[in-house]
Enzyme design. Structure first.
Site, short mmCIF file in Angstrom:
data_model
loop_
_atom_site.label_atom_id
_atom_site.label_comp_id
_atom_site.label_asym_id
_atom_site.label_seq_id
_atom_site.Cartn_x
_atom_site.Cartn_y
_atom_site.Cartn_z
N THR A 22 35.97 41.76 40.17
CA THR A 22 34.65 42.27 39.79
C THR A 22 34.28 41.69 38.44
O THR A 22 34.88 40.72 37.96
CB THR A 22 34.64 43.82 39.79
OG1 THR A 22 33.29 44.28 39.69
CG2 THR A 22 35.45 44.40 38.63
N ASN A 23 33.27 42.26 37.80
CA ASN A 23 32.90 41.86 36.44
C ASN A 23 32.45 43.13 35.70
O ASN A 23 32.37 44.21 36.29
CB ASN A 23 31.81 40.79 36.47
CG ASN A 23 30.58 41.28 37.19
OD1 ASN A 23 29.88 42.15 36.71
ND2 ASN A 23 30.33 40.73 38.38
#
Ligand code: C5P
Length: 212
Positions: A22-23
């Protein structure tokens, strides 16, 4: 009144049942843009990845997890909308293989093959017809050049350039460019202030002449 689709937040791509790529996108800019659009009298649909914040109650929120889910939800809504703002930070890659059980250490390196996920903005813009599409560009170098290239590749009507420091921050700065590369707006401050400045440009250049 226009109906506006906003993608917001990160997406997740699972490696196994408990781990994912993810980020750090918080969804704050998406929330601020949703609020700005509502304040200007429009209807808002937010398709959001997993975030810790809450969106304005007057927005219809569709929660998703993966980039594919975000695309599917957007495709289901886009036909009834007048335009979309792609402010989400979807994962561009997914693991080629998702392990059905939790991966255990085996004392050896574990190579990971990543496949590209679909680009939501570019996919929707392919079928946009008279609808408008606004993208966001966040790069670490050659900002203007890359933003204009993205605007063209993703068939956007406007592109908002912002900086990596915008991720998960309260404040940001943004520059809005048109397909000729002209700067239409340059704003900095809290995400609420910047979102309103961006929305005024969207209203002036994209909604005004057609939508109201
Ligand atoms: O190419 P890049 O990811 O920098 O482009 C940013 C723009 O593209 C943003 O508007 C973002 O929401 C959108 N995007 C997308 N789907 C992806 C990746 C980016 O809609 N898979």
């Amino acid at each position: 009144m226009s109906r506006i689709l906003i993608t917001s937040g990160p997406t997740r791509q699972y490696l196994d049942p408990v781990r994912y790529l993810t980020n750090a996108s918080s969804g704050r800019m998406g929330r601020a843009l949703a609020e700005a659009a509502l304040q200007h009298g429009h209807e808002v649909i937010v398709v959001s990845g997993p975030v810790a914040l809450t969106y304005p109650p007057r927005a219809r929120v569709i929660p998703v997890v993966t980039t594919d889910e975000m695309l599917q939800a957007c495709q289901a809504e886009f036909s009834s909308c007048d335009g979309m703002i792609g402010v989400a930070a979807p994962c561009d890659y997914r693991p080629a293989q998702v392990e059905p059980q939790k991966m255990h250490k085996a004392g050896v390196p574990r190579p990971l093959t990543l496949l590209e996920t679909p680009d939501i903005v570019a996919t929707l813009a392919l079928t946009k017809g008279t609808r408008w599409v606004v993208g966001f560009a966040l790069d670490t170098e050659d900002h203007r050049f890359r933003a204009l290239a993205k605007l063209e590749q993703k068939r956007c009507d406007l592109m908002v350039m912002n900086e990596p420091t915008a991720i998960d921050a309260e404040c940001t700065s943004a520059v809005v460019i048109d397909p000729e590369g002209q700067v239409l707006e340059s704003a900095s401050g809290t995400k609420e202030v910047v979102a309103d400045a961006i929305f005024v440009v969207i209203k002036q250049y994209l909604i005004g002449p057609r939508g109201q």
